[in-house]
Design a protein around this motif. Structure first.
Motif, mmCIF file in Angstrom:
data_model
loop_
_atom_site.group_PDB
_atom_site.id
_atom_site.type_symbol
_atom_site.label_atom_id
_atom_site.label_comp_id
_atom_site.label_asym_id
_atom_site.label_seq_id
_atom_site.Cartn_x
_atom_site.Cartn_y
_atom_site.Cartn_z
ATOM 1 N N SER A 168 0.831 -1.202 0.000
ATOM 2 C CA SER A 168 0.000 0.000 0.000
ATOM 3 C C SER A 168 0.867 1.253 0.000
ATOM 4 C CB SER A 168 -0.920 0.011 1.230
ATOM 5 O OG SER A 168 -0.150 0.169 2.413
ATOM 6 N N GLY A 169 0.240 2.367 -0.316
ATOM 7 C CA GLY A 169 0.984 3.621 -0.363
ATOM 8 C C GLY A 169 1.503 4.036 0.994
ATOM 9 N N GLN A 170 0.726 3.748 2.054
ATOM 10 C CA GLN A 170 1.138 4.191 3.391
ATOM 11 C C GLN A 170 2.260 3.341 3.969
ATOM 12 O OE1 GLN A 170 -1.865 4.228 6.622
ATOM 13 N NE2 GLN A 170 -1.004 6.227 7.147
ATOM 14 N N TRP A 171 2.228 2.019 3.757
ATOM 15 C CA TRP A 171 3.183 1.117 4.398
ATOM 16 C C TRP A 171 4.271 0.612 3.454
ATOM 17 C CZ3 TRP A 171 2.983 0.771 9.540
ATOM 18 C CH2 TRP A 171 1.782 1.106 10.177
ATOM 19 N N LYS A 172 4.277 1.073 2.234
ATOM 20 C CA LYS A 172 5.238 0.587 1.256
ATOM 21 C C LYS A 172 6.671 0.822 1.727
ATOM 22 C CE LYS A 172 6.041 0.634 -3.729
ATOM 23 N NZ LYS A 172 5.645 1.270 -5.018
ATOM 24 N N LYS A 173 7.474 -0.227 1.628
ATOM 25 C CA LYS A 173 8.902 -0.208 1.999
ATOM 26 C C LYS A 173 9.138 -0.036 3.501
ATOM 27 C CE LYS A 173 10.474 1.626 -2.437
ATOM 28 N NZ LYS A 173 11.247 2.698 -3.130
ATOM 29 N N SER A 174 8.097 -0.154 4.313
ATOM 30 C CA SER A 174 8.289 -0.074 5.767
ATOM 31 C C SER A 174 8.388 -1.489 6.327
ATOM 32 C CB SER A 174 7.120 0.667 6.420
ATOM 33 O OG SER A 174 5.908 -0.016 6.196
ATOM 34 N N ASN A 175 9.371 -1.712 7.153
ATOM 35 C CA ASN A 175 9.628 -3.045 7.688
ATOM 36 C C ASN A 175 8.893 -3.221 9.021
ATOM 37 O OD1 ASN A 175 10.638 -5.577 8.167
ATOM 38 N ND2 ASN A 175 12.679 -4.861 8.784
ATOM 39 N N PHE A 176 7.554 -3.342 8.949
ATOM 40 C CA PHE A 176 6.780 -3.459 10.183
ATOM 41 C C PHE A 176 6.916 -4.838 10.811
ATOM 42 C CE2 PHE A 176 3.867 -3.874 6.532
ATOM 43 C CZ PHE A 176 3.466 -5.192 6.670
ATOM 44 N N THR A 177 7.341 -5.835 10.065
ATOM 45 C CA THR A 177 7.454 -7.193 10.599
ATOM 46 C C THR A 177 8.606 -7.332 11.596
ATOM 47 O OG1 THR A 177 8.798 -7.834 8.683
ATOM 48 C CG2 THR A 177 6.434 -8.251 8.556
ATOM 49 N N LYS A 178 9.454 -6.311 11.682
ATOM 50 C CA LYS A 178 10.551 -6.387 12.662
ATOM 51 C C LYS A 178 10.043 -6.236 14.091
ATOM 52 C CE LYS A 178 11.975 -1.507 12.722
ATOM 53 N NZ LYS A 178 13.086 -0.568 12.464
ATOM 54 N N LEU A 179 8.813 -5.715 14.250
ATOM 55 C CA LEU A 179 8.223 -5.613 15.568
ATOM 56 C C LEU A 179 7.537 -6.924 15.930
ATOM 57 C CD1 LEU A 179 6.664 -2.024 15.552
ATOM 58 C CD2 LEU A 179 8.939 -2.756 16.250
ATOM 59 N N LYS A 180 7.589 -7.285 17.179
ATOM 60 C CA LYS A 180 7.076 -8.565 17.647
ATOM 61 C C LYS A 180 5.589 -8.723 17.340
ATOM 62 C CE LYS A 180 6.781 -11.436 21.792
ATOM 63 N NZ LYS A 180 7.030 -11.494 23.262
ATOM 64 N N ASN A 181 5.237 -9.820 16.717
ATOM 65 C CA ASN A 181 3.844 -10.204 16.412
ATOM 66 C C ASN A 181 3.178 -9.338 15.347
ATOM 67 O OD1 ASN A 181 3.969 -12.266 18.365
ATOM 68 N ND2 ASN A 181 3.336 -10.848 19.986
ATOM 69 N N TRP A 182 3.893 -8.395 14.747
ATOM 70 C CA TRP A 182 3.320 -7.592 13.671
ATOM 71 C C TRP A 182 3.442 -8.366 12.361
ATOM 72 C CZ3 TRP A 182 3.177 -1.674 13.598
ATOM 73 C CH2 TRP A 182 2.912 -1.173 14.884
ATOM 74 N N LYS A 183 2.334 -8.532 11.671
ATOM 75 C CA LYS A 183 2.387 -9.279 10.423
ATOM 76 C C LYS A 183 1.433 -8.669 9.399
ATOM 77 C CE LYS A 183 -0.821 -12.860 12.087
ATOM 78 N NZ LYS A 183 -1.098 -12.227 13.373
ATOM 79 N N GLU A 184 1.630 -9.051 8.154
ATOM 80 C CA GLU A 184 0.827 -8.550 7.034
ATOM 81 C C GLU A 184 -0.672 -8.739 7.292
ATOM 82 O OE1 GLU A 184 1.120 -6.940 2.928
ATOM 83 O OE2 GLU A 184 2.626 -7.341 4.456
ATOM 84 N N HIS A 185 -1.450 -7.700 6.955
ATOM 85 C CA HIS A 185 -2.914 -7.682 7.037
ATOM 86 C C HIS A 185 -3.457 -7.485 8.461
ATOM 87 C CE1 HIS A 185 -2.792 -8.678 2.875
ATOM 88 N NE2 HIS A 185 -2.364 -9.914 3.069
ATOM 89 N N ASP A 186 -2.582 -7.354 9.437
ATOM 90 C CA ASP A 186 -3.069 -6.985 10.766
ATOM 91 C C ASP A 186 -3.600 -5.551 10.731
ATOM 92 O OD1 ASP A 186 -2.370 -9.406 11.774
ATOM 93 O OD2 ASP A 186 -0.655 -8.701 12.944
ATOM 94 N N GLU A 187 -4.521 -5.257 11.638
ATOM 95 C CA GLU A 187 -5.048 -3.896 11.753
ATOM 96 C C GLU A 187 -4.438 -3.204 12.969
ATOM 97 O OE1 GLU A 187 -9.444 -4.884 9.814
ATOM 98 O OE2 GLU A 187 -9.255 -4.319 11.923
#
Length: 399
Positions: A168-187
């Motif tokens: 998505s435009g907002q999260w593109k190229k952001s490595n959110f999975t480096k945070l514990k339990n954060w995964k794709e499609h979570d809200e």
């Protein structure tokens, strides 16, 4: 010979006295006009009257004798003028949060954004909080914000819901999975961080006394209270506390005022009022912000709160509601408007979902007890309206 010398002197003296009189009259009339203006300014309201301290341009306090209460149960416009207002366009901030790209993600801490959440830096350098919590908790944050909009309150931070999507435009190229339990499609709930709000607020003495004696704060209490006399900041704080009590009762907040109650006590006794209010912060200008509203709205919290605790919490909040019999008139008007709908909760939900698209996915989440929450919300709203009528009837009897 004598008149040849004295006549010029008399002429000069007459001229001097004439000029002096003109100057005196001008200054006197100017002072008189200012005095009349001040008198007009002091005749704004006609109810409970107190000497209230305000700050003049010189920085010194001056006492103004005017009214704080109108129609028996409402704060006057003069009293409400002490409460700091949020001047920013709230929905512009929502739009900004929704469309700005995330450029950096860090693990949050107890000091900023809370543990297990994220600190996000947007492309304009602004830092915001991202709550990665169970669905009902982040939905509660969004609903609390939009409820504040319906009630014309400006002290709940802006919230948007966002789905973690690397494409998505907002999260593109952001490595959110480096945070514990954060995964794709979570809200997650993205919430404006109040950078300048670090101060604490403490329970006003008049509310504490109302809690312990069972006699609510009314116009007589405000008129007679030494803690309010000549103190505009104390009045502003009391007004905001009164609104907070109503707001928390309506949303069924689990995690704010309840911290005043002694742990393990079966009776409803309070801690010392020197304890700072939990999940609230104050700006330097005296504005109280209602933050961390995740533990509200959805009272059925499995594995964490028992049915007995919910009953205990409702009893405690009911006693707190009945500590105040003075309200903001705008708040009461909007509460009455909301109460006109067959289901106020469903109206709030549809109102919020018109701005927040992800709320339309609520039916996919089995942990959101929507019907139960709606019934309890509507019941609590009815309780508040009933209490306002009780306060009004008491004020009429006293007259």
């Amino acid at each position: 010979m004598f008149w040849r010398f004295i006549f010029p002197f008399l002429c000069v003296l007459v001229l001097f006295l004439t000029n002096f009189k003109r100057k005196y009259d001008f200054e006197r009339n100017s002072d008189l006009s200012q005095f009349k203006f001040k008198i007009v300014g002091e005749k704004l309201n006609t109810s409970v009257s107190l000497n209230v301290s305000t700050t003049s341009e010189s920085g010194k306090d001056k006492s103004i004798n005017t009214d704080l209460i109108q129609d028996g149960i409402f704060w006057s416009d003069f009293a409400e003028s002490f409460v700091p207002k949020e001047l920013q366009d709230r929905m512009y901030i929502v739009k900004k949060l929704r469309h700005k790209r995330v450029v950096k993600i860090e693990l949050a801490n107890k000091t900023m954004c809370g543990r297990e959440n994220g600190i996000i830096t947007l492309e304009d350098g602004i830092k915001v909080c991202a709550k990665h919590r169970p669905t009902q908790l982040i939905y509660a944050e969004a609903l609390a914000f939009y409820l504040s909009r319906l009630l014309l309150l400006d002290n709940v931070p802006e919230v948007i819901l966002s789905k973690l999507d690397g494409s998505s435009g907002q999260w593109k190229k952001s490595n959110f999975t480096k945070l514990k339990n954060w995964k794709e499609h979570d809200e997650v709930a993205i919430i404006r961080w109040l950078n300048n709000a670090r101060l604490n607020t403490f329970m006003p003495h008049v509310i504490y006394n109302a809690y312990t004696t069972g006699t609510p704060v009314n116009s007589a209490v405000i008129h007679e209270s030494p803690s309010l006399r000549n103190k505009s900041t104390a009045i502003a704080e009391l007004i905001q506390w009164g609104t907070l009590i109503v707001f928390d009762y309506l949303v069924g907040h689990h995690d704010r005022l309840i911290h005043y109650q002694l742990v393990g006590e079966t009776e409803t006794r309070l801690r010392r009022i020197s304890t700072a209010l939990y999940n609230c912060v104050m700006s330097p200008n005296g504005k109280i912000w209602f933050i961390d509203n995740e533990f509200s709205m959805f009272t059925e919290r499995k594995h964490k709160i028992s049915k007995e605790y919910n009953i205990h919490l409702q009893t405690f909040n009911n006693i707190m509601l009945k500590t105040m019999c003075i309200f903001q008139s705008s708040l009461v008007n909007e509460l009455r408007n909301l109460h006109k709908y067959p289901s106020a909760f469903h109206y709030l939900w549809y109102y919020a979902s018109s701005f927040e698209p992800l709320l339309n996915n609520f039916h996919r989440h089995k942990d959101v007890q929507l019907n139960t929450s709606a019934a309890l919300f509507n019941q609590r709203l009815g309780d508040i309206i009933g209490w306002i009528y009780v306060c009004k009837s008491k004020s009429l009897i006293k007259k």
